[in-house]
Scaffold this motif. Structure first.
Motif, short mmCIF file in Angstrom:
data_model
loop_
_atom_site.label_atom_id
_atom_site.label_comp_id
_atom_site.label_asym_id
_atom_site.label_seq_id
_atom_site.Cartn_x
_atom_site.Cartn_y
_atom_site.Cartn_z
N ASP A 59 1.47 8.16 -9.18
CA ASP A 59 1.72 8.79 -10.70
C ASP A 59 1.73 7.75 -11.40
N LEU A 60 2.63 6.71 -11.48
CA LEU A 60 2.87 5.76 -12.42
C LEU A 60 1.54 4.89 -12.63
N ALA B 259 -4.26 1.57 -19.91
CA ALA B 259 -4.14 0.34 -20.65
C ALA B 259 -4.74 -0.85 -19.83
N LEU B 260 -5.02 -0.72 -18.45
CA LEU B 260 -5.47 -1.69 -17.75
C LEU B 260 -7.03 -1.78 -17.78
N GLY C 145 0.93 -1.05 0.12
CA GLY C 145 -0.03 -0.02 0.00
C GLY C 145 0.81 1.19 0.11
N ARG C 146 1.88 0.98 0.88
CA ARG C 146 2.73 2.53 0.88
C ARG C 146 3.52 2.56 -0.36
N TYR C 147 4.05 1.37 -1.31
CA TYR C 147 4.59 1.61 -2.19
C TYR C 147 3.71 2.01 -3.53
N ILE C 148 2.61 1.58 -3.47
CA ILE C 148 1.57 2.28 -4.44
C ILE C 148 1.11 3.78 -4.24
N LYS C 149 1.25 3.94 -2.90
CA LYS C 149 0.99 5.40 -2.35
C LYS C 149 2.19 6.61 -2.96
#
Length: 316
Positions: A28-29, A36-37, A20-24
């Protein structure tokens, strides 16, 4: 004590960042990934709901949810018809012939362009071989009908001038596979070579310099430097080709098909089109196409596992 302390320090591994922290931190990426998803979900996964028709007697008035279930009836029906074996054999033979012939040519072209003395000449050759890729399949078949015409085609004109007998190439079943495969080589060779040219650009120039100083010829440099460098790319491209061995393109085969060569040219994709869209047997055509997709999926997993075991190169 000091050595123990150092070994403990070297064996220390940083904690992994929570997902979750990595996504936060990289939101932007992931926002850039959303279109595309969404495209894949809408056009690749949602239509898979229609696979249920293969196990039903589909009625457009009742829809997929209301049509009666029949289990494997349509699969059994396909394998019971006398043309099923010939259609499957035609598909496999045409696909294997195409892979065996067309796979080496882009690699050879890329290696030749890599050793071109004149960069200007190399770019010209690359452009000339790349242009046919932009010719549509319909235009390509029209060109083939003109070139191989028994009355005014340039090929038969040359044959007649040399004292030979004119041939009906486009309607002769013995020529169908050769024309299909070799016209595909001419059309796609330049485009496919781009992948290998890009892979060759990653070779360290000092390797060539060292090999030249040691007296290595161009063939030796290809064998010991270039080919090992592009081998992972070659394996990946071969795996993708083998994984779609039952997926012979529909458009080109259908446009080249006629009554005289249909015994050889009838493949699964053209058969599905005829029984599904022309005859309106939607459930039966869905069952045949699902069988085709399952075979491709199984082959992809198998060849990927074999490649990983033999060469340690795989898609996943």
């Amino acid at each position: 004590m000091k050595m123990t302390h150092l070994s403990q320090k070297n064996s220390f591994k940083p904690k992994k960042m929570p997902f979750g922290r990595y996504i936060k931190n990289n939101y932007d990426l992931y926002i850039m990934l959303l279109p595309a998803l969404a495209f894949i979900i809408i056009f690749a996964y949602l239509p898979m709901y229609g696979v249920l028709m293969a196990f039903q007697d589909f009625n457009p008035a009742q829809g997929i949810a209301g049509s009666p279930w029949v289990g494997l009836k349509h699969f059994e029906r396909f394998f019971s018809i006398y043309t099923a074996k010939q259609i499957i054999v035609n598909t496999i033979v045409l696909s294997l012939y195409s892979i065996i012939v067309s796979f080496p040519f882009p690699i050879i072209l890329a290696l030749m362009l890599n050793y071109s003395v004149s960069k200007r000449f190399g770019k010209m050759v690359q452009t000339v071989t790349y242009i046919p890729y932009f010719i549509s399949i319909t235009v390509l078949i029209g060109m083939m009908n003109i070139f191989f015409s028994p009355n005014y085609g340039i090929v038969n004109t040359v044959i007649s001038a040399l004292g030979g007998t004119t041939q009906t190439f486009m309607s002769d079943s013995s020529w169908f596979r050769h024309l299909y495969v070799w016209s595909g080589v001419w059309q796609n060779m330049g485009y496919s070579a781009i992948v290998y040219i890009a892979a060759l650009s990653s070779v360290d120039p000092t390797l060539y310099e060292a090999a030249t100083l040691d007296g290595a010829s161009k063939l030796q440099r290809m064998r010991y430097i270039d080919i090992p460098t592009i081998m992972p790319t070659c394996v990946i491209m071969l795996l993708l080709s083998l994984g779609s061995i039952m997926g012979v393109g529909f458009e080109k085969v259908y446009l080249m098909q006629n009554d005289r060569n249909s015994a050889i040219s009838e493949v699964i994709s053209t058969y599905v089109y005829k029984v599904g869209l022309l005859d309106g047997r939607y459930s039966f055509s869905s069952a045949v196409n699902l069988f085709n997709s399952i075979i491709n999926f199984t082959l992809l997993i198998f060849v990927n596992k074999v490649s990983k075991k033999i060469s340690d190169i795989s898609l996943w």
